[in-house]
Design a protein around this motif. Structure first.
Motif, PDB file in Angstrom:
ATOM      1  N   PHE A   1      78.280  34.522  45.510  1.00  0.00           N
ATOM      2  CA  PHE A   1      76.902  34.850  45.857  1.00  0.00           C
ATOM      3  C   PHE A   1      76.292  35.685  44.741  1.00  0.00           C
ATOM      4  CE2 PHE A   1      78.705  34.155  50.099  1.00  0.00           C
ATOM      5  CZ  PHE A   1      77.744  33.324  50.654  1.00  0.00           C
ATOM      6  N   ILE A   2      75.095  35.297  44.303  1.00  0.00           N
ATOM      7  CA  ILE A   2      74.372  36.041  43.299  1.00  0.00           C
ATOM      8  C   ILE A   2      73.195  36.720  43.989  1.00  0.00           C
ATOM      9  CG2 ILE A   2      73.211  35.954  41.072  1.00  0.00           C
ATOM     10  CD1 ILE A   2      76.113  34.757  41.141  1.00  0.00           C
ATOM     11  N   ASP A   3      73.194  38.052  44.008  1.00  0.00           N
ATOM     12  CA  ASP A   3      72.060  38.797  44.543  1.00  0.00           C
ATOM     13  C   ASP A   3      71.094  39.018  43.382  1.00  0.00           C
ATOM     14  OD1 ASP A   3      70.231  40.424  45.745  1.00  0.00           O
ATOM     15  OD2 ASP A   3      71.550  42.159  45.893  1.00  0.00           O
TER      16      ASP A   3
ATOM     17  N   VAL B   1      71.873  35.872  55.536  1.00  0.00           N
ATOM     18  CA  VAL B   1      73.177  35.923  54.878  1.00  0.00           C
ATOM     19  C   VAL B   1      74.300  35.471  55.802  1.00  0.00           C
ATOM     20  CG1 VAL B   1      74.920  37.476  53.898  1.00  0.00           C
ATOM     21  CG2 VAL B   1      72.554  37.617  53.131  1.00  0.00           C
ATOM     22  N   GLU B   2      74.389  36.018  56.987  1.00  0.00           N
ATOM     23  CA  GLU B   2      75.491  35.691  57.898  1.00  0.00           C
ATOM     24  C   GLU B   2      75.466  34.213  58.299  1.00  0.00           C
ATOM     25  OE1 GLU B   2      78.968  36.343  59.934  1.00  0.00           O
ATOM     26  OE2 GLU B   2      77.926  37.856  58.748  1.00  0.00           O
ATOM     27  N   THR B   3      74.292  33.686  58.624  1.00  0.00           N
ATOM     28  CA  THR B   3      74.174  32.281  59.009  1.00  0.00           C
ATOM     29  C   THR B   3      74.578  31.366  57.856  1.00  0.00           C
ATOM     30  OG1 THR B   3      72.384  32.830  60.521  1.00  0.00           O
ATOM     31  CG2 THR B   3      72.592  30.521  59.893  1.00  0.00           C
ATOM     32  N   LEU B   4      74.109  31.685  56.661  1.00  0.00           N
ATOM     33  CA  LEU B   4      74.465  30.905  55.480  1.00  0.00           C
ATOM     34  C   LEU B   4      75.966  30.953  55.241  1.00  0.00           C
ATOM     35  CD1 LEU B   4      73.707  29.286  52.957  1.00  0.00           C
ATOM     36  CD2 LEU B   4      73.267  31.475  51.812  1.00  0.00           C
ATOM     37  N   TYR B   5      76.537  32.127  55.322  1.00  0.00           N
ATOM     38  CA  TYR B   5      77.977  32.300  55.130  1.00  0.00           C
ATOM     39  C   TYR B   5      78.769  31.442  56.114  1.00  0.00           C
ATOM     40  CZ  TYR B   5      82.534  34.531  55.784  1.00  0.00           C
ATOM     41  OH  TYR B   5      83.876  34.762  55.959  1.00  0.00           O
ATOM     42  N   VAL B   6      78.430  31.522  57.386  1.00  0.00           N
ATOM     43  CA  VAL B   6      79.155  30.755  58.406  1.00  0.00           C
ATOM     44  C   VAL B   6      79.040  29.260  58.135  1.00  0.00           C
ATOM     45  CG1 VAL B   6      79.186  30.158  60.871  1.00  0.00           C
ATOM     46  CG2 VAL B   6      79.017  32.553  60.169  1.00  0.00           C
TER      47      VAL B   6
ATOM     48  N   VAL C   1      75.779  30.500  45.062  1.00  0.00           N
ATOM     49  CA  VAL C   1      74.569  30.599  45.869  1.00  0.00           C
ATOM     50  C   VAL C   1      73.756  31.797  45.388  1.00  0.00           C
ATOM     51  CG1 VAL C   1      73.638  30.848  48.196  1.00  0.00           C
ATOM     52  CG2 VAL C   1      75.813  29.659  47.854  1.00  0.00           C
ATOM     53  N   SER C   2      72.523  31.545  44.989  1.00  0.00           N
ATOM     54  CA  SER C   2      71.626  32.608  44.554  1.00  0.00           C
ATOM     55  C   SER C   2      70.754  33.040  45.730  1.00  0.00           C
ATOM     56  CB  SER C   2      70.742  32.093  43.409  1.00  0.00           C
ATOM     57  OG  SER C   2      69.817  33.069  43.040  1.00  0.00           O
ATOM     58  N   LEU C   3      70.653  34.364  45.924  1.00  0.00           N
ATOM     59  CA  LEU C   3      69.864  34.900  47.035  1.00  0.00           C
ATOM     60  C   LEU C   3      68.895  35.962  46.537  1.00  0.00           C
ATOM     61  CD1 LEU C   3      72.815  35.496  49.513  1.00  0.00           C
ATOM     62  CD2 LEU C   3      71.206  33.603  49.569  1.00  0.00           C
ATOM     63  N   TYR C   4      67.716  35.973  47.132  1.00  0.00           N
ATOM     64  CA  TYR C   4      66.744  37.029  46.860  1.00  0.00           C
ATOM     65  C   TYR C   4      66.060  37.402  48.169  1.00  0.00           C
ATOM     66  CZ  TYR C   4      62.690  39.564  45.237  1.00  0.00           C
ATOM     67  OH  TYR C   4      61.738  40.536  45.070  1.00  0.00           O
ATOM     68  N   ASN C   5      66.266  38.629  48.616  1.00  0.00           N
ATOM     69  CA  ASN C   5      65.671  39.150  49.852  1.00  0.00           C
ATOM     70  C   ASN C   5      65.886  38.213  51.041  1.00  0.00           C
ATOM     71  OD1 ASN C   5      64.838  41.477  48.604  1.00  0.00           O
ATOM     72  ND2 ASN C   5      62.739  40.789  48.298  1.00  0.00           N
ATOM     73  N   LEU C   6      67.135  37.859  51.267  1.00  0.00           N
ATOM     74  CA  LEU C   6      67.485  36.971  52.381  1.00  0.00           C
ATOM     75  C   LEU C   6      68.494  37.627  53.325  1.00  0.00           C
ATOM     76  CD1 LEU C   6      67.702  33.560  50.514  1.00  0.00           C
ATOM     77  CD2 LEU C   6      65.944  34.302  52.124  1.00  0.00           C
ATOM     78  N   ALA C   7      68.382  38.919  53.508  1.00  0.00           N
ATOM     79  CA  ALA C   7      69.337  39.652  54.343  1.00  0.00           C
ATOM     80  C   ALA C   7      69.472  39.044  55.736  1.00  0.00           C
ATOM     81  CB  ALA C   7      68.930  41.120  54.455  1.00  0.00           C
ATOM     82  N   GLU C   8      68.371  38.606  56.309  1.00  0.00           N
ATOM     83  CA  GLU C   8      68.409  38.043  57.664  1.00  0.00           C
ATOM     84  C   GLU C   8      69.195  36.742  57.734  1.00  0.00           C
ATOM     85  OE1 GLU C   8      64.444  37.658  59.166  1.00  0.00           O
ATOM     86  OE2 GLU C   8      63.960  39.755  58.777  1.00  0.00           O
TER      87      GLU C   8
ATOM     88  N   ALA D   1      81.710  24.215  56.255  1.00  0.00           N
ATOM     89  CA  ALA D   1      81.689  23.031  55.393  1.00  0.00           C
ATOM     90  C   ALA D   1      82.849  23.039  54.398  1.00  0.00           C
ATOM     91  CB  ALA D   1      80.360  22.946  54.657  1.00  0.00           C
ATOM     92  N   MET D   2      83.097  24.172  53.798  1.00  0.00           N
ATOM     93  CA  MET D   2      84.146  24.253  52.781  1.00  0.00           C
ATOM     94  C   MET D   2      85.540  24.100  53.381  1.00  0.00           C
ATOM     95  SD  MET D   2      82.403  24.555  50.039  1.00  0.00           S
ATOM     96  CE  MET D   2      83.584  25.036  48.808  1.00  0.00           C
ATOM     97  N   GLU D   3      85.763  24.653  54.569  1.00  0.00           N
ATOM     98  CA  GLU D   3      87.081  24.541  55.191  1.00  0.00           C
ATOM     99  C   GLU D   3      87.407  23.104  55.557  1.00  0.00           C
ATOM    100  OE1 GLU D   3      87.032  27.519  58.291  1.00  0.00           O
ATOM    101  OE2 GLU D   3      87.858  29.024  56.909  1.00  0.00           O
ATOM    102  N   GLU D   4      86.391  22.292  55.827  1.00  0.00           N
ATOM    103  CA  GLU D   4      86.621  20.881  56.125  1.00  0.00           C
ATOM    104  C   GLU D   4      87.217  20.136  54.932  1.00  0.00           C
ATOM    105  OE1 GLU D   4      83.216  18.827  57.690  1.00  0.00           O
ATOM    106  OE2 GLU D   4      82.954  20.291  59.303  1.00  0.00           O
ATOM    107  N   MET D   5      86.985  20.629  53.740  1.00  0.00           N
ATOM    108  CA  MET D   5      87.502  19.975  52.534  1.00  0.00           C
ATOM    109  C   MET D   5      88.994  20.214  52.334  1.00  0.00           C
ATOM    110  SD  MET D   5      84.487  20.448  49.838  1.00  0.00           S
ATOM    111  CE  MET D   5      82.906  19.695  50.118  1.00  0.00           C
TER     112      MET D   5
END
Length: 122
Positions: A70-72, A48-53, A39-46, A58-62
């Motif tokens: 994560f690429i900053d 980050v947590e929502t995306l992570y969760v 996942v590439s991110l640029y100035n998305l601090a607000e 989704a990944m745990e369901e697999m």
């Protein structure tokens, strides 16, 4: 190309990750990674947590071992600091910090170099 010539800093927290490998973490000992999500991110601090969760759910369901890479991409806000906090509490999180903004192609290249999964999603 030598590592020092690449447009990003080395993956963060190798020392912390080595310590966690020895001690384990809340997610248990490291196992072979089957799936890497980049996942590439640029100035998305607000976000980050929502995306992570969302990604974790989704990944745990697999039901396969996975990692989130994560690429900053040279963020100037607190994106890196938020990612850093996640990496310290969840061993499945890996971070590559670009030295400045290089764009999607460089971010993908960095993510591919640092991913360890048998399959990769970008």
């Amino acid at each position: 190309m030598r590592d020092e010539d690449l447009p990003w800093d080395s993956m963060c927290h190798p020392t912390v990750r080595e310590e966690m490998d020895k001690k384990g973490s809340k997610n248990g000992p490291m196992v072979s990674v089957k799936l890497s999500t980049i996942v590439s991110l640029y100035n998305l601090a607000e976000d980050v947590e929502t995306l992570y969760v969302s990604l974790i759910e989704a990944m745990e369901e697999m039901r396969e071992p996975f990692e989130l890479v994560f690429i900053d991409d040279g963020s100037t806000d607190a994106t890196y600091e938020k990612l850093d906090a996640l990496a310290r509490k969840d061993r499945r999180v890996r971070i590559v910090r670009m030295r400045s903004t290089f764009g999607e192609a460089s971010a993908l290249d960095a993510g591919l170099r640092y991913s360890t999964g048998e399959r990769i999603v970008y």
